[in-house]
Design an enzyme around this catalytic site. Structure first.
Site, PDB file in Angstrom:
ATOM      1  CE1 TYR A   1      -8.901 -10.273   2.991  1.00  0.00           C
ATOM      2  CE2 TYR A   1     -10.139 -10.069   5.039  1.00  0.00           C
ATOM      3  CZ  TYR A   1      -9.116  -9.647   4.201  1.00  0.00           C
ATOM      4  OH  TYR A   1      -8.309  -8.607   4.594  1.00  0.00           O
TER       5      TYR A   1
ATOM      6  CE1 TYR B   1      -5.348  -8.968   1.269  1.00  0.00           C
ATOM      7  CE2 TYR B   1      -4.546  -8.628   3.504  1.00  0.00           C
ATOM      8  CZ  TYR B   1      -5.503  -8.414   2.521  1.00  0.00           C
ATOM      9  OH  TYR B   1      -6.605  -7.654   2.804  1.00  0.00           O
TER      10      TYR B   1
ATOM     11  CE  LYS C   1      -3.500  -2.500  -0.411  1.00  0.00           C
ATOM     12  NZ  LYS C   1      -3.196  -3.806   0.019  1.00  0.00           N
TER      13      LYS C   1
HETATM   14  C1  LIG Z   1       0.006  -7.682   2.601  1.00  0.00           C
HETATM   15  C2  LIG Z   1      -0.900  -7.562   1.445  1.00  0.00           C
HETATM   16  N1  LIG Z   1      -0.614  -8.235   0.327  1.00  0.00           N
HETATM   17  C3  LIG Z   1      -1.408  -8.184  -0.763  1.00  0.00           C
HETATM   18  C4  LIG Z   1      -2.563  -7.447  -0.758  1.00  0.00           C
HETATM   19  C5  LIG Z   1      -3.402  -7.460  -1.988  1.00  0.00           C
HETATM   20  O1  LIG Z   1      -3.130  -6.336  -2.765  1.00  0.00           O
HETATM   21  P1  LIG Z   1      -4.287  -5.675  -3.597  1.00  0.00           P
HETATM   22  O2  LIG Z   1      -5.342  -5.286  -2.609  1.00  0.00           O
HETATM   23  O3  LIG Z   1      -3.663  -4.532  -4.287  1.00  0.00           O
HETATM   24  O4  LIG Z   1      -4.789  -6.714  -4.535  1.00  0.00           O
HETATM   25  C6  LIG Z   1      -2.908  -6.708   0.381  1.00  0.00           C
HETATM   26  C7  LIG Z   1      -4.150  -5.919   0.389  1.00  0.00           C
HETATM   27  O5  LIG Z   1      -4.669  -5.508   1.346  1.00  0.00           O
HETATM   28  C8  LIG Z   1      -2.056  -6.764   1.507  1.00  0.00           C
HETATM   29  O6  LIG Z   1      -2.329  -6.085   2.624  1.00  0.00           O
END
Ligand SMILES: Cc1ncc(COP(=O)(O)O)c(C=O)c1O
Length: 332
Positions: free
Chosen positions: A262, A288, A49
């Site tokens: 999720y 994630y 982010k």
């Molecule tokens: C640590 C982490 N990796 C990957 C993602 C996924 O990225 P995106 O939301 O741009 O698909 C997020 C999203 O919140 C994240 O916090």
């Protein structure tokens, strides 16, 4: 529009490293695995982010906003980093937290939730999963306006066309590093959530005609839905940047590693988090990158990559949320 002429704040004063994961590659007996350390971007605790916020916060400042308003899950890395950017810029920040898992918000929870408080969130509004999140953020903006201030709403994950520019930049950085290192990547693997990271990388690689397949590993949605989301944002963000739109066929977002839903743990995620920690000293996160790495490992074990292929895993951060998952991840 030239990317270099877009207003941008700089929160990471260097390219994030690309490193070879020798011991993990050896353990899997498969491809040569490399890692792009986007967990080492700037702002509190780093992660993907930070790159999006460089563009989004610059826009907020250009518009004269004094308050950032955003939304995320109860352990949102995006909310942590938006708060950190706000603190760094002397802005206030309000959060809307979505309980994607019913009852998952705990005021005293550790991990990112603790950091929301430490980083000085002005308000935290908790809403149920599936609520009207844009409406909830607009209500915050209206309240801020009534106080004589100006809010700037950042969508979930910072995933709009402007935010995705952060990952167009990252794609260029990866290509420059690949050239410098003399390593041609055969495939790139990344977590795919609110889609800005996946879409931005795809635009960057498509524009450069890089010819490297990008595989997203979903953390939330079924494949067709996520691929549709990534493609839609990819088309929109490419038009914004004046770059060629990625084709629908170039969008791959696998859903076999989402598990029950999720943020809900899977055995493969736990294995991946432990392997990266114990073989490489690299901290992933349970929501994630743990699931994305489980996808990488699963693909390697299935023989998806040709022997000796160079595969780059984009580590998008998230380790602060490990501390909210100790019960799932600790060995005893
Ligand atoms: C640590 C982490 N990796 C990957 C993602 C996924 O990225 P995106 O939301 O741009 O698909 C997020 C999203 O919140 C994240 O916090």
């Amino acid at each position: 529009m030239k990317l270099s002429s877009l207003p941008r704040r700089r929160y990471t004063p260097h390219a994030t490293p690309i490193q070879k994961l020798e011991r993990l590659s050896q353990h899997l007996g498969g491809p040569q695995i490399w890692i792009k350390r986007d967990d080492l971007t700037g702002l509190a605790g780093g992660g993907n982010k930070t790159r999006k916020l460089e563009f989004l916060v610059a826009d907020a400042l250009a518009q004269g906003a004094d308050t950032l308003i955003t939304v995320g899950a109860v352990q949102s890395n995006h909310c942590r980093l938006t708060l950190a950017a706000a603190a760094h810029e002397g802005l206030k920040c309000r959060l809307v937290l979505e309980q994607r898992v019913p009852g998952s918000y705990r005021k005293t929870a550790s991990g990112n939730n603790f950091l929301f408080d430490l980083l000085g969130a002005e308000t935290i509004t908790v809403v149920d999963g599936g609520s009207d999140l844009s409406g909830a953020m607009q209500a915050e903006a209206d309240q801020v306006k009534a106080l004589g201030r100006k809010g700037y709403v950042i969508p979930g994950g910072g995933s709009n066309a402007l935010g995705a520019m952060g990952y167009v930049v990252c794609a260029r950085e990866i290509m420059a590093q690949s050239l410098d290192m003399g390593v041609a990547f055969d495939e790139i693997v990344v977590a795919s959530g609110s889609a800005g990271t996946h879409a931005g990388l795809l635009i960057g690689f498509t524009a450069a005609n890089a010819g490297v397949p990008l595989t997203g590993v979903n953390v939330r949605r079924p494949r067709a839905e996520q691929e549709g989301n990534v493609h839609k944002l990819g088309v929109e963000a490419a038009a914004f940047a004046g770059l060629p739109a990625p084709s629908r066929e170039s969008v791959v977002a696998l859903d076999q590693w989402v598990g029950p839903g999720y943020s809900l743990p899977t055995d493969e995620m736990v294995e991946a988090v432990r392997l990266f920690a114990q073989l490489e000293g690299v901290l992933l996160d349970p929501v994630y990158t743990g699931k994305a790495a489980a996808g990488l490992i699963g693909l390697a074990r299935r023989g998806h990559f040709r022997p000796g292929a160079n595969v780059l895993f984009v580590h998008t951060g998230g380790a602060p949320s490990l501390f909210a998952y100790q019960d799932v991840l600790a060995s005893a």
